[in-house]
Write a protein that holds these residues in place. Sequence first.
Motif, PDB file in Angstrom:
ATOM      1  N   ASP A  44       0.828  -1.211   0.000  1.00  0.00           N
ATOM      2  CA  ASP A  44       0.000   0.000   0.000  1.00  0.00           C
ATOM      3  C   ASP A  44       0.863   1.262   0.000  1.00  0.00           C
ATOM      4  O   ASP A  44       0.830   2.067   0.920  1.00  0.00           O
ATOM      5  N   GLU A  64       0.326  -0.464  -4.929  1.00  0.00           N
ATOM      6  CA  GLU A  64      -0.203   0.881  -5.139  1.00  0.00           C
ATOM      7  C   GLU A  64       0.940   1.869  -4.949  1.00  0.00           C
ATOM      8  O   GLU A  64       1.760   1.720  -4.035  1.00  0.00           O
ATOM      9  N   ASN A  66       0.764   5.085  -4.110  1.00  0.00           N
ATOM     10  CA  ASN A  66       0.534   5.946  -2.951  1.00  0.00           C
ATOM     11  C   ASN A  66      -0.259   5.207  -1.886  1.00  0.00           C
ATOM     12  O   ASN A  66      -1.087   4.360  -2.187  1.00  0.00           O
ATOM     13  N   ASN A  67      -0.010   5.569  -0.639  1.00  0.00           N
ATOM     14  CA  ASN A  67      -0.716   4.949   0.479  1.00  0.00           C
ATOM     15  C   ASN A  67      -2.187   5.353   0.466  1.00  0.00           C
ATOM     16  O   ASN A  67      -2.527   6.527   0.521  1.00  0.00           O
ATOM     17  N   LYS A  68      -3.077   4.355   0.386  1.00  0.00           N
ATOM     18  CA  LYS A  68      -4.515   4.617   0.335  1.00  0.00           C
ATOM     19  C   LYS A  68      -5.214   4.292   1.653  1.00  0.00           C
ATOM     20  O   LYS A  68      -6.326   4.744   1.881  1.00  0.00           O
ATOM     21  N   TYR A  72      -8.621   0.177   2.222  1.00  0.00           N
ATOM     22  CA  TYR A  72      -8.465   0.067   0.761  1.00  0.00           C
ATOM     23  C   TYR A  72      -7.650  -1.168   0.412  1.00  0.00           C
ATOM     24  O   TYR A  72      -7.997  -1.920  -0.513  1.00  0.00           O
ATOM     25  N   ASN A 176     -11.626   3.967   2.960  1.00  0.00           N
ATOM     26  CA  ASN A 176     -10.281   3.405   2.843  1.00  0.00           C
ATOM     27  C   ASN A 176      -9.544   3.261   4.166  1.00  0.00           C
ATOM     28  O   ASN A 176      -8.468   2.657   4.202  1.00  0.00           O
TER      29      ASN A 176
END
Length: 298
Positions: A44, A64, A66-68, A72, A176
């Motif tokens: 993440d 991913e 960017n950290n969501k 999420y 999220n």
Amino acid sequence: MNINICIPVYNEEENLPTFIQDLNKFIKDNETNKFRFEVVFYNDGSTDKSMSILKNQKFTILSELNNKGLGYAINQLFMYSKTQEVDGVIKLDCDGQMDIFQINSFLELINKNNPDLIQGNRFNISDSFRLGLIKKIGMLFFRTLFKILGIKIADSTNGFIFVSKKWLEDYKIIGNYNAAQQIILDTKLRGLDLMEIDVKIKNRKAGKSFIGIRYPVNVISSMVALILFRKSNKLLIAPGIIILLSGVFVFINDLVLWIGGKEDKIISNNIVIFLFFIGLQMVSFGVIIEFLKKQKII
């Protein structure tokens, strides 16, 4: 049975090597014709060397930039597992707190009872595990809240869980930030089976917990949203119609009084406007939710 072992990852470079070593040993010792495992990591948006460590492994890696948020990440792991048509998912963390080999306890319970959700309980056999005062208060709060909602659960924030194929079919995670309480609540709202199992948890030695002061606000708001999503007809549309009808009856009364010359205005009671406004808002909101659900937009 095909079981996905799903692990969300965010900045766990210090914990991953030992975790992966134990994970490989578990799979080697326990994969049989009865249980076949696919390990799925979800990175993440880690900013440390977590992704570099994962790239060198044979496991399925989702990532991913960017950290969501943990919610999420769990949602993505469940969505992937659903597309693979697995028989269930065991989700745990790689922060060094959970004992991978206790997956065997989950497998035994799956064999025996096959529940839709198995929730790990840290508080019976985790002798060395300690919660801070704030977390203890939060735990007591959510335990009480779930009791009010008709759910008997000892450990509502533990991330060591199993969800069945049936659970995955129509699950919903809103937002999220986090998913733990929503998973429990959604199980209740859909009338699915929930069981708890004792697990050993150790205190974190490296890394940082995401839980902070905004945790209860975000969790409660997501739970309310989930209830409205699942029960929009019961909690919004039906009450909204009743409120609208109440407004109509009050309006008819005002109209009779006005025709009889007992009132100067057609609407002499301001409660009519209030009832129409609230009723229309509730019905409209409920109808919109139902429409978006049918279109699979939410």
